[in-house]
Every structure is written in structure tokens, then in C-alpha cells.
Write a protein that holds these residues in place. Structure first.
Motif, PDB file in Angstrom:
ATOM      1  N   ALA A 163       1.279  -1.682  -0.437  1.00  0.00           N
ATOM      2  CA  ALA A 163       0.329   0.216  -0.004  1.00  0.00           C
ATOM      3  C   ALA A 163       0.566   1.122  -0.091  1.00  0.00           C
ATOM      4  O   ALA A 163       0.919   1.774  -0.463  1.00  0.00           O
ATOM      5  N   LEU A 164       1.690   1.337   0.937  1.00  0.00           N
ATOM      6  CA  LEU A 164       3.000   2.494   0.889  1.00  0.00           C
ATOM      7  C   LEU A 164       3.786   2.475  -0.595  1.00  0.00           C
ATOM      8  O   LEU A 164       3.290   3.623  -0.891  1.00  0.00           O
ATOM      9  N   LEU A 165       3.942   1.230  -1.297  1.00  0.00           N
ATOM     10  CA  LEU A 165       4.795   1.286  -2.450  1.00  0.00           C
ATOM     11  C   LEU A 165       3.977   2.414  -2.943  1.00  0.00           C
ATOM     12  O   LEU A 165       4.028   3.143  -4.143  1.00  0.00           O
ATOM     13  N   ASN A 166       2.741   1.582  -3.240  1.00  0.00           N
ATOM     14  CA  ASN A 166       1.148   2.224  -4.817  1.00  0.00           C
ATOM     15  C   ASN A 166       0.911   3.487  -4.277  1.00  0.00           C
ATOM     16  O   ASN A 166       1.311   4.222  -5.364  1.00  0.00           O
ATOM     17  N   ALA A 167       0.722   3.800  -3.320  1.00  0.00           N
ATOM     18  CA  ALA A 167       0.556   5.512  -2.804  1.00  0.00           C
ATOM     19  C   ALA A 167       1.693   6.559  -3.309  1.00  0.00           C
ATOM     20  O   ALA A 167       1.655   7.449  -3.706  1.00  0.00           O
ATOM     21  N   CYS A 168       3.403   5.963  -2.795  1.00  0.00           N
ATOM     22  CA  CYS A 168       4.127   6.118  -2.872  1.00  0.00           C
ATOM     23  C   CYS A 168       4.285   7.035  -5.017  1.00  0.00           C
ATOM     24  O   CYS A 168       4.293   8.615  -4.956  1.00  0.00           O
ATOM     25  N   ALA A 169       3.894   6.006  -5.373  1.00  0.00           N
ATOM     26  CA  ALA A 169       3.881   6.349  -7.084  1.00  0.00           C
ATOM     27  C   ALA A 169       2.549   7.291  -7.333  1.00  0.00           C
ATOM     28  O   ALA A 169       2.838   7.702  -8.188  1.00  0.00           O
ATOM     29  N   ASP A 170       1.542   6.358  -6.499  1.00  0.00           N
ATOM     30  CA  ASP A 170       0.955   6.985  -7.548  1.00  0.00           C
ATOM     31  C   ASP A 170       0.284   9.103  -7.277  1.00  0.00           C
ATOM     32  O   ASP A 170       0.127   9.803  -7.912  1.00  0.00           O
ATOM     33  N   ALA A 171       0.858   9.129  -5.700  1.00  0.00           N
ATOM     34  CA  ALA A 171       0.643  10.769  -5.017  1.00  0.00           C
ATOM     35  C   ALA A 171       2.046  11.150  -5.830  1.00  0.00           C
ATOM     36  O   ALA A 171       2.390  12.952  -5.931  1.00  0.00           O
ATOM     37  N   LEU A 172       2.923  11.016  -6.557  1.00  0.00           N
ATOM     38  CA  LEU A 172       3.921  11.734  -6.950  1.00  0.00           C
ATOM     39  C   LEU A 172       3.787  12.654  -8.077  1.00  0.00           C
ATOM     40  O   LEU A 172       4.744  13.503  -7.786  1.00  0.00           O
ATOM     41  N   PRO A 173       2.900  12.953  -8.626  1.00  0.00           N
ATOM     42  CA  PRO A 173       3.050  14.259  -8.984  1.00  0.00           C
ATOM     43  C   PRO A 173       2.735  15.841  -8.893  1.00  0.00           C
ATOM     44  O   PRO A 173       3.589  16.630  -8.548  1.00  0.00           O
ATOM     45  N   PHE A 174       2.399  15.223  -7.106  1.00  0.00           N
ATOM     46  CA  PHE A 174       2.718  16.191  -5.736  1.00  0.00           C
ATOM     47  C   PHE A 174       3.602  16.452  -5.388  1.00  0.00           C
ATOM     48  O   PHE A 174       4.469  17.945  -5.317  1.00  0.00           O
ATOM     49  N   ALA A 175       4.468  15.816  -5.669  1.00  0.00           N
ATOM     50  CA  ALA A 175       6.886  15.795  -5.310  1.00  0.00           C
ATOM     51  C   ALA A 175       7.179  16.711  -6.670  1.00  0.00           C
ATOM     52  O   ALA A 175       7.776  16.873  -6.180  1.00  0.00           O
ATOM     53  N   LEU A 176       6.925  16.145  -6.935  1.00  0.00           N
ATOM     54  CA  LEU A 176       7.297  16.619  -8.719  1.00  0.00           C
ATOM     55  C   LEU A 176       7.301  18.204  -9.121  1.00  0.00           C
ATOM     56  O   LEU A 176       6.779  18.671  -9.653  1.00  0.00           O
ATOM     57  N   ALA A 177       6.252  18.422  -8.840  1.00  0.00           N
ATOM     58  CA  ALA A 177       5.527  20.033  -8.866  1.00  0.00           C
ATOM     59  C   ALA A 177       5.907  20.439  -7.423  1.00  0.00           C
ATOM     60  O   ALA A 177       5.279  22.119  -7.543  1.00  0.00           O
ATOM     61  N   GLY A 178       6.949  20.043  -6.355  1.00  0.00           N
ATOM     62  CA  GLY A 178       7.039  20.774  -5.627  1.00  0.00           C
ATOM     63  C   GLY A 178       6.171  20.829  -4.166  1.00  0.00           C
ATOM     64  O   GLY A 178       7.149  22.110  -3.738  1.00  0.00           O
ATOM     65  N   ASP A 179       5.512  19.821  -4.082  1.00  0.00           N
ATOM     66  CA  ASP A 179       4.309  20.155  -3.016  1.00  0.00           C
ATOM     67  C   ASP A 179       4.467  19.299  -2.029  1.00  0.00           C
ATOM     68  O   ASP A 179       3.958  18.348  -1.945  1.00  0.00           O
ATOM     69  N   ASP A 180       5.959  19.073  -1.278  1.00  0.00           N
ATOM     70  CA  ASP A 180       6.068  17.678  -0.791  1.00  0.00           C
ATOM     71  C   ASP A 180       5.415  18.046   0.325  1.00  0.00           C
ATOM     72  O   ASP A 180       5.043  16.668   0.775  1.00  0.00           O
ATOM     73  N   GLU A 181       4.398  18.990   1.216  1.00  0.00           N
ATOM     74  CA  GLU A 181       3.049  18.515   2.318  1.00  0.00           C
ATOM     75  C   GLU A 181       2.453  18.196   1.713  1.00  0.00           C
ATOM     76  O   GLU A 181       1.370  17.169   2.438  1.00  0.00           O
ATOM     77  N   ARG A 182       2.406  17.855   0.495  1.00  0.00           N
ATOM     78  CA  ARG A 182       0.937  17.895   0.054  1.00  0.00           C
ATOM     79  C   ARG A 182       0.973  16.714  -0.315  1.00  0.00           C
ATOM     80  O   ARG A 182       0.194  15.361  -0.503  1.00  0.00           O
ATOM     81  N   TYR A 183       2.058  15.984  -1.086  1.00  0.00           N
ATOM     82  CA  TYR A 183       2.498  14.595  -1.506  1.00  0.00           C
ATOM     83  C   TYR A 183       2.253  13.140   0.246  1.00  0.00           C
ATOM     84  O   TYR A 183       2.000  12.625   0.070  1.00  0.00           O
ATOM     85  N   GLN A 184       3.247  14.291   0.860  1.00  0.00           N
ATOM     86  CA  GLN A 184       3.470  13.510   1.900  1.00  0.00           C
ATOM     87  C   GLN A 184       1.614  13.008   3.099  1.00  0.00           C
ATOM     88  O   GLN A 184       1.280  11.705   3.087  1.00  0.00           O
ATOM     89  N   GLY A 185       0.987  13.773   2.919  1.00  0.00           N
ATOM     90  CA  GLY A 185      -0.275  14.056   3.549  1.00  0.00           C
ATOM     91  C   GLY A 185      -0.841  13.346   1.936  1.00  0.00           C
ATOM     92  O   GLY A 185      -2.220  12.577   2.771  1.00  0.00           O
ATOM     93  N   GLU A 186      -1.028  13.277   1.163  1.00  0.00           N
ATOM     94  CA  GLU A 186      -1.840  12.085  -0.057  1.00  0.00           C
ATOM     95  C   GLU A 186      -0.905  10.773   0.269  1.00  0.00           C
ATOM     96  O   GLU A 186      -2.103   9.788   0.212  1.00  0.00           O
ATOM     97  N   VAL A 187      -0.051  10.421   0.646  1.00  0.00           N
ATOM     98  CA  VAL A 187       1.009   9.169   0.223  1.00  0.00           C
ATOM     99  C   VAL A 187      -0.068   9.006   1.919  1.00  0.00           C
ATOM    100  O   VAL A 187      -0.469   7.586   1.517  1.00  0.00           O
ATOM    101  N   LEU A 188      -0.126   9.399   2.431  1.00  0.00           N
ATOM    102  CA  LEU A 188      -0.879   8.403   3.966  1.00  0.00           C
ATOM    103  C   LEU A 188      -2.492   8.382   4.062  1.00  0.00           C
ATOM    104  O   LEU A 188      -2.219   7.953   5.085  1.00  0.00           O
ATOM    105  N   ARG A 189      -2.683   9.163   3.234  1.00  0.00           N
ATOM    106  CA  ARG A 189      -4.550   9.327   2.850  1.00  0.00           C
ATOM    107  C   ARG A 189      -4.777   8.105   2.049  1.00  0.00           C
ATOM    108  O   ARG A 189      -5.557   7.564   2.533  1.00  0.00           O
ATOM    109  N   LEU A 190      -3.785   7.815   1.229  1.00  0.00           N
ATOM    110  CA  LEU A 190      -3.828   6.060   0.345  1.00  0.00           C
ATOM    111  C   LEU A 190      -3.415   5.549   0.914  1.00  0.00           C
ATOM    112  O   LEU A 190      -3.503   4.089   0.756  1.00  0.00           O
ATOM    113  N   ALA A 191      -2.228   5.024   2.058  1.00  0.00           N
ATOM    114  CA  ALA A 191      -2.137   4.034   2.613  1.00  0.00           C
ATOM    115  C   ALA A 191      -1.909   4.739   4.362  1.00  0.00           C
ATOM    116  O   ALA A 191      -0.737   4.777   4.873  1.00  0.00           O
ATOM    117  N   PRO A 192      -2.621   5.101   4.994  1.00  0.00           N
ATOM    118  CA  PRO A 192      -2.828   4.991   6.270  1.00  0.00           C
ATOM    119  C   PRO A 192      -1.527   3.881   7.545  1.00  0.00           C
ATOM    120  O   PRO A 192      -1.733   2.540   6.484  1.00  0.00           O
TER     121      PRO A 192
END
Length: 206
Positions: A163-192
């Protein structure tokens, strides 16, 4: 160009180790975004791809250093110099014993906190790169840390790990756009992260 480096040790012996969760994340990102074929470059296995973000398409070099964990900086530094990227354009996925299994945190800068791969990268590109810290838990005693990180994930850990690996991949556009806080939040939402008893986690009773 953004460089994404997943940290780990090369070879089948280490493939399923907790220390190799960075390699696992890199593999999942490559699959999810259909990166090009792997090849040897920069003392690494690399592939290239393009990911659509809110700010447009971003080119990514995905790399798994083959130098062994403790020398990861040699590979990452070589790629960074070749592409003339700043540390802010480098994202490193790695295991983090100071986070509970399945937890995830983004961090920019700071020290190595005992992670030798991170220490090696700091020595080559400075401290201001971005770290995707993937929790693998702490065994409870300092002398157990090495066998813990060089041990394989337990079968019972597969659900949260995948679940964590999938979430890191699925939410990646947020990190690539420079929004690390949003990326972290989305990973944790997808993979509690699962709820573990620290004592159970230390004994491997997951």
C-alpha cells in the motif's frame, strides 16, 4: 529534470530487505508511470520517464545506485553533476528506522540520523536534497538495528508495504510539482499506517 534515487543494496541477497525499500519504491514508480527501459549509467540502474503534474510534464531520471548503500552518494552525485541539477531537484527514497512501519515523511535538509546512504549523498551534493522517509520501525535495541534493516520484510507486513509503495507512486505528481507537504499528506491518505504495538514490532510479531 528531477532525479529520484531509491536507496538499497544490489543483488538478490538483499532484494527483500527492509534496507531496500527505496529500491522497491523506485521500481513501483517506474511501473506506475511506464518509464523507459532500464540501463546501466551513473554507477546505477537508471530509467527515464515523464510525469504530468499540475505545472505540466516533468522529466524524471529514476536511479537505483549499485554502489551499495554506504556509497550511494557517488552515484547520485555523478548524475546530479551531469544534469546540473540543484539539491532541491533530487528526491531520495530510503528506509527510516525512526518512523513506525508504514509511516511516511518528507523532509528537506538536515543530518543523516545514522542512515549511511543519506550521509554519503550529503558528502557529494550537500544536505539540501529532499528525503522521502519510509518507516520500517526500530527493533528496540541499538545492537539489533543492523540485523533488522538487513532482514527481509515479514509476510504479514506485505499489505502495508505494498500500500505504501503504491501510494508513493500514485501521489508522485505532487512531489514533482514541488509540493512535498501535499505529497506526504496524499501518501498517508492513500496508505494509512497500521497500528502496531511497539513490543510486537520489536519481536517481529506483526
Amino acid at each position: 529534470m528531477i532525479i529520484i534515487a531509491g536507496l538499497g543494496n544490489p543483488g538478490a541477497k538483499y532484494e527483500k530487505n527492509r534496507h531496500n525499500i527505496g529500491f522497491m519504491a523506485a521500481d513501483e514508480i517506474g511501473r506506475r508511470w511506464r518509464f523507459g527501459p532500464s540501463r546501466a549509467k551513473f554507477q546505477s540502474v537508471v530509467s527515464e520517464g515523464e510525469v504530468e503534474t499540475a505545472n505540466g510534464a516533468v522529466r524524471v531520471l529514476l536511479m537505483k545506485p549499485q554502489t551499495f548503500m554506504n556509497e550511494s552518494g557517488r552515484a547520485v552525485g555523478e548524475a546530479a553533476r551531469f544534469y546540473k541539477v540543484t539539491p532541491q531537484d533530487i528526491i531520495v527514497f530510503h528506509d527510516e528506522i525512526d518512523l513506525a512501519p508504514g509511516r511516511f515523511r518528507m523532509k528537506t535538509g538536515g543530518g543523516a540520523a545514522g542512515q549511511n546512504g543519506i550521509r554519503s549523498i550529503i558528502s557529494q551534493v550537500g544536505a539540501d536534497f529532499r528525503r522521502a522517509r519510509m518507516g520500517v520501525g526500530h527493533p528496540g535495541e541499538k545492537h539489533l538495528v543492523m540485523p533488522h534493516v538487513l532482514g527481509d520484510f515479514h509476510k504479514a507486513e506485505s499489505p502495508w508495504l505494498q500500500a505504501l509503495l503504491n501510494a508513493c507512486a500514485d501521489a508522485l505528481p505532487f512531489a514533482l510539482a514541488g509540493d512535498d507537504e501535499r505529497y506526504q499528506g496524499e501518501v498517508l491518505r492513500l496508505a494509512p499506517a497500521p497500528k502496531f504495538s511497539p513490543r510486537q514490532a520489536a519481536r517481529g510479531e506483526l
